[in-house]
Design an enzyme around this catalytic site. Structure first.
Site, mmCIF file in Angstrom:
data_model
loop_
_atom_site.group_PDB
_atom_site.id
_atom_site.type_symbol
_atom_site.label_atom_id
_atom_site.label_comp_id
_atom_site.label_asym_id
_atom_site.label_seq_id
_atom_site.Cartn_x
_atom_site.Cartn_y
_atom_site.Cartn_z
ATOM 1 N N SER A 101 5.601 5.280 2.580
ATOM 2 C CA SER A 101 5.817 4.135 1.691
ATOM 3 C C SER A 101 4.552 3.448 1.210
ATOM 4 O O SER A 101 4.627 2.521 0.403
ATOM 5 C CB SER A 101 6.727 3.104 2.370
ATOM 6 N N SER A 124 8.475 2.562 -0.395
ATOM 7 C CA SER A 124 9.090 1.269 -0.602
ATOM 8 C C SER A 124 8.109 0.175 -1.004
ATOM 9 O O SER A 124 8.508 -0.910 -1.428
ATOM 10 C CB SER A 124 9.803 0.841 0.684
ATOM 11 N N LYS A 136 3.156 -7.261 0.817
ATOM 12 C CA LYS A 136 4.528 -6.764 0.743
ATOM 13 C C LYS A 136 5.468 -7.788 1.359
ATOM 14 O O LYS A 136 5.147 -8.400 2.387
ATOM 15 C CB LYS A 136 4.623 -5.419 1.467
#
Length: 503
Positions: free
Chosen positions: A179, A155, A80
């Protein structure tokens, strides 16, 4: 070698160690898959071709020298884009950090590299992890590989989409209020949020420091267990004050029987507004499967869980406001040109560097921490946090894990959630886990008969009982026998429809 989609992380690592195929071959297969599929999926913000091939060649050279390779040797892995990795940018999907070059490697990333993974790139996300769909990314949205008109979640949506699409075997994400688990559910992969403190956050750009936790995505529970063993290796991180020493052995404990162990179910959650019928049916299926595996279902109560969203959207924006104050256009981040004064430069840099959702949450945090609002909102939210934590502690006296929905419905279409409060409700079943610091995991159940999109069940466990949680997740996976995910053919469970076609 077999198609990358057909191999687990363990199979790739064994193949590389035994010389059945090289790490460079695996890396090229992953990069080819990204090249072929990114046009539709758009899971990555940066594909690190050169870095990936250099790491893979180093792995192959080490094998030829007779050196012992790591347990994840040659496994393609994405990170990420809020995680530092030397040789890449760390943008947090924001214009504020668009050109920021990582000047060190995050501990979690470093431990995965030490275990032998090949870093194939940095995955897309909601800006600074503020969102549930990747729509707030400043650069582009990511698409759900099952249906590109739908969101992959957020996210950590890019990480989930990359694994589901077969572009990477493993990915790391971060979870502040769901997330990891929510996008894993939307994309039909396994996503784990470890207990708070199990995985170091050093080198991960902070959102909510009392809530954030790093965890892995994989196409199977076994792959996630392998990643967890790598993430906890080396013990507590002295550069993260919340880091705790946790024993490895996730993979070896994976097949521990669940016979006679207790699974808590919370009847009130099945009646919450907005929960779709196909999700309810999926949870009932998971209950039957775990019972078939020998587990005992017991009813437990979490009387304050309905207040979790309200408490979270006080605590998290306050922590975000504090953490993002450093991005002022002076030392960090985007710098507005042509400003006459420092005040003007700071104001314009922040106004133009941050997106709408990032500004919304910081403004909310500033208000909630202001004089008069702090006592009215922030202090009561912390009191609610204590009540929720106490509810869980009482529940653990009756059960080993709790089974509940992960999301209220399957992945929604882009633009469908125009009201921010609707979007926030996507995390209604995951937020309490972060508030209490417990561990949680999303396990795919198959495809819903109405939506033909992935559905999942969420298992939550007590803090620092992460290995036990994974054994329940493995039991559920074993009972469902879904296969490995999108790349191996659409997973399907009894009573669920299978979507035709392949990616």
């Amino acid at each position: 070698m077999s198609s990358l989609d057909e191999l687990s992380a363990a199979e790739i690592a064994v193949g590389v160690r035994e010389g059945a195929f090289s790490a460079e071959e695996v890396a090229r297969a992953a990069l080819d898959a990204i090249d072929q599929r990114e046009g539709e999926v758009a899971a990555f913000l940066q594909v690190s071709n050169e870095l990936a091939l250099n790491v893979a060649r180093a792995t192959d050279a080490a094998r030829l020298r007779g050196e012992e390779l790591g347990p994840l040797a040659g496994v393609p892995c994405g990170f990420k884009d809020n995680m530092q990795l030397l040789g890449t940018r760390t943008t947090c999907a924001s214009r504020m950090l668009e050109n920021y070059e990582s000047n060190f490697t995050a501990t979690c990333v470093g431990r995965m590299l030490a275990a032998g993974v090949t870093p194939v790139g940095k995955t897309n996300m909601d800006e600074f992890a503020f969102g549930s769909s990747t729509e707030s990314s400043a650069f582009h949205r990511s698409n759900n590989p099952w249906d590109t008109t739908r969101v992959p979640g957020g996210s950590s949506g890019g990480s989930a989409a990359a694994v589901a699409a077969g572009e990477a075997t493993l990915c790391l994400g971060s979870d502040t209020g769901g997330s990891i688990r929510q996008p894993a559910s939307f994309c039909g992969v396994v996503g784990m949020k470890p207990s708070y403190g199990v995985v170091s956050r050093c080198g991960v750009v902070a959102f909510g420091s009392s809530l954030d936790q790093v965890g892995p995505f994989g196409r199977s529970v076994g792959d996630v267990a392998l990643a967890m063993d790598a993430l906890v290796s080396g013990g507590a991180d002295p550069f993260d004050a919340s880091s705790q020493a946790c024993e490895a052995g996730f993979l070896s404990a994976l097949e521990a029987p669940v016979e006679g162990r207790r699974v808590g179910v919370v009847p009130q959650l099945m009646e919450m507004e907005g929960l779709s019928d196909e999700v309810k049916d999926g949870i009932r299926l998971a209950e039957r499967v775990l019972e078939d595996q020998g587990a005992q279902l017991v009813e437990v109560e979490l009387p304050h869980i309905a207040s979790a969203i309200a408490a979270y959207y006080v605590i998290a924006p306050c922590e975000a406001f504090s953490n993002l104050a450093r991005f002022d256009g002076v030392r960090y981040g985007y710098q507005e040109p042509g400003c006459a004064t420092l005040d003007e430069q700071t104001a314009r840099s922040r106004a133009h560097g941050f997106g709408e959702e990032a500004k919304r949450r910081q403004l909310l945090g500033a208000y909630l921490l202001s004089s008069g609002s702090y006592d009215k909102y922030y202090y009561p939210a912390q009191q609610v946090r204590t009540l929720i934590t106490q509810d869980y502690l009482r529940a653990w006296g009756s059960c080993d894990v709790i089974l509940m929905p992960c999301v209220p419905r399957c992945a929604f279409k882009f633009g469908e959630m125009s009201d921010p409060t609707q979007m926030y409700a996507s995390d209604m079943f995951t937020i309490s886990n972060n508030i209490a610091g417990n561990c949680g995991i999303s396990v795919p159940l198959g495809l819903g008969p109405d939506s033909c999109m992935p559905l999942s069940a969420q298992l939550q466990g007590p803090a620092f009982k992460d290995q036990s949680l994974l054994s329940f997740a493995r039991a559920l996976e074993r009972g469902l026998d879904l296969g490995r995910g999108l790349g191996a053919g659409a997973p399907v469970a009894p009573g669920f429809a299978k979507r035709g076609g392949e990616l």
